[in-house]
Design a protein around this motif. Structure first.
Motif, PDB file in Angstrom:
ATOM      1  N   HIS A   2       0.814  -1.214   0.000  1.00 40.86           N
ATOM      2  CA  HIS A   2       0.000   0.000   0.000  1.00 40.86           C
ATOM      3  C   HIS A   2       0.850   1.268   0.000  1.00 40.86           C
ATOM      4  O   HIS A   2       0.332   2.348  -0.179  1.00 40.86           O
ATOM      5  N   PRO A   5       2.427   2.937  -5.477  1.00 40.52           N
ATOM      6  CA  PRO A   5       1.258   2.960  -6.362  1.00 40.52           C
ATOM      7  C   PRO A   5       0.872   1.556  -6.808  1.00 40.52           C
ATOM      8  O   PRO A   5       1.733   0.742  -7.130  1.00 40.52           O
ATOM      9  N   HIS A   6      -0.416   1.253  -6.812  1.00 34.05           N
ATOM     10  CA  HIS A   6      -0.894  -0.038  -7.246  1.00 34.05           C
ATOM     11  C   HIS A   6      -0.801  -0.165  -8.755  1.00 34.05           C
ATOM     12  O   HIS A   6      -1.014   0.791  -9.491  1.00 34.05           O
ATOM     13  N   THR A   7      -0.481  -1.348  -9.218  1.00 30.79           N
ATOM     14  CA  THR A   7      -0.483  -1.645 -10.643  1.00 30.79           C
ATOM     15  C   THR A   7      -1.427  -2.811 -10.893  1.00 30.79           C
ATOM     16  O   THR A   7      -1.843  -3.506  -9.966  1.00 30.79           O
ATOM     17  N   SER A 105      -1.287   1.301 -14.306  1.00 30.36           N
ATOM     18  CA  SER A 105      -1.957   1.647 -13.048  1.00 30.36           C
ATOM     19  C   SER A 105      -3.396   1.143 -13.073  1.00 30.36           C
ATOM     20  O   SER A 105      -3.935   0.826 -14.136  1.00 30.36           O
ATOM     21  N   LEU A 106      -4.010   1.080 -11.902  1.00 34.39           N
ATOM     22  CA  LEU A 106      -5.402   0.653 -11.834  1.00 34.39           C
ATOM     23  C   LEU A 106      -6.302   1.628 -12.583  1.00 34.39           C
ATOM     24  O   LEU A 106      -7.282   1.226 -13.204  1.00 34.39           O
ATOM     25  N   ALA A 107      -5.958   2.906 -12.532  1.00 35.68           N
ATOM     26  CA  ALA A 107      -6.752   3.905 -13.259  1.00 35.68           C
ATOM     27  C   ALA A 107      -6.679   3.666 -14.761  1.00 35.68           C
ATOM     28  O   ALA A 107      -7.685   3.769 -15.469  1.00 35.68           O
ATOM     29  N   VAL A 142      -9.582  -2.157  -4.525  1.00 35.92           N
ATOM     30  CA  VAL A 142      -8.724  -1.191  -3.838  1.00 35.92           C
ATOM     31  C   VAL A 142      -9.530  -0.296  -2.900  1.00 35.92           C
ATOM     32  O   VAL A 142      -9.004   0.234  -1.919  1.00 35.92           O
ATOM     33  N   GLU A 202      -4.602   5.615  -4.068  1.00 38.26           N
ATOM     34  CA  GLU A 202      -5.446   4.474  -4.411  1.00 38.26           C
ATOM     35  C   GLU A 202      -6.373   4.113  -3.263  1.00 38.26           C
ATOM     36  O   GLU A 202      -5.922   3.928  -2.127  1.00 38.26           O
ATOM     37  N   GLY A 203      -7.670   4.045  -3.534  1.00 37.33           N
ATOM     38  CA  GLY A 203      -8.649   3.666  -2.535  1.00 37.33           C
ATOM     39  C   GLY A 203      -9.408   4.819  -1.922  1.00 37.33           C
ATOM     40  O   GLY A 203     -10.388   4.596  -1.202  1.00 37.33           O
TER      41      GLY A 203
END
Length: 239
Positions: A2, A5-7, A105-107, A142, A202-203
């Motif tokens: 966490h 940055p989440h991928t 990225s999640l976005a 997330v 994220e989240g």
């Protein structure tokens, strides 16, 4: 995990069933039924994703069956008519496949899904080799991050970044994913920057920004009211 940055690779499913280009129509139906999925990636001998077969592709065979007198009467795309007679995954698949890189990225993954109106995406590396599958649910997971975890990351990524010398001047509270920022910055222009950075964590569901700039020192600005409601006009002696 966490604190970075989440991928897509962080949330994707790594165990994934893929079809070879020569898989038969019945093989495809059996695989979808067994794995309870609505679409499957198709790979070549090097495990590179070359297409995707969906339930919609399979249903074209039923739609254009000879017993349907209206099937061929309706205007259709040539590729739909071709898929109606398909026998293998290669003939059925939609190509090129819509995929996402594992390092995205999640976005970015969410934008690709929304743009192409798909529920699942094959995840590939730089060479197009299949590495996993990511779903809408994976990307939304997330938002289940703990409020305390979010608060720690907002303090690290926002407060300590913008005011490393006085981080205690900004308070961070998180409830149900909504971040509340309160306190004062030495520079008024930092408030919108802080809100923008907090939303990027994220989240985070949303941000309530109650930040302000420094207090004004009235004695240093003679044009400001002195707080008593009285304003002295030029040339008029005080009473």
């Amino acid at each position: 995990m966490h604190n970075t940055p989440h991928t897509v690779s962080d949330v994707m499913t790594r165990t994934v069933l893929a079809l070879k280009t020569g898989a038969t129509f019945k093989d495809v139906v059996k695989a979808m039924r067994e794995w309870k999925v609505s679409a499957l990636p198709v790979v070549d001998d090097g495990h590179r994703v070359v297409g995707v077969v969906s339930e919609a592709d399979l249903l074209l065979k039923e739609e254009f069956r000879d017993g349907d007198p209206d099937g061929y009467a309706r205007p259709r795309r040539p590729e739909d008519l071709a898929k109606a007679g398909a026998r293998t995954a290669e003939e059925l698949m939609t190509a090129p496949a819509v995929t996402v890189r594992s390092g995205a990225s999640l976005a970015q993954g969410a934008r690709i899904m929304a743009r192409h109106r798909v529920k699942r995406l094959p995840v590939v590396d730089g060479d197009g080799v299949l590495k996993g599958i990511v779903s809408r649910g994976d990307l939304l997971g997330v938002f289940l991050r703990d409020d305390a975890d979010l608060a720690r990351e907002v303090r690290r990524a926002v407060v300590e970044r913008l005011v490393p010398e006085t981080p205690g001047a900004i308070r961070v509270e998180v409830r149900d994913g909504i971040v509340k920022l309160t306190g004062r910055f030495r520079e008024t222009g930092l408030a919108p920057v802080a809100a923008h950075l907090a939303r990027a964590v994220e989240g985070v569901v949303d941000v309530d920004c109650a930040l302000s700039g420094p207090r004004r020192h009235l004695g240093l600005d003679p044009e400001l009211p002195d707080g008593t409601g009285a304003v002295t006009s030029p040339g008029t002696p005080p009473g």
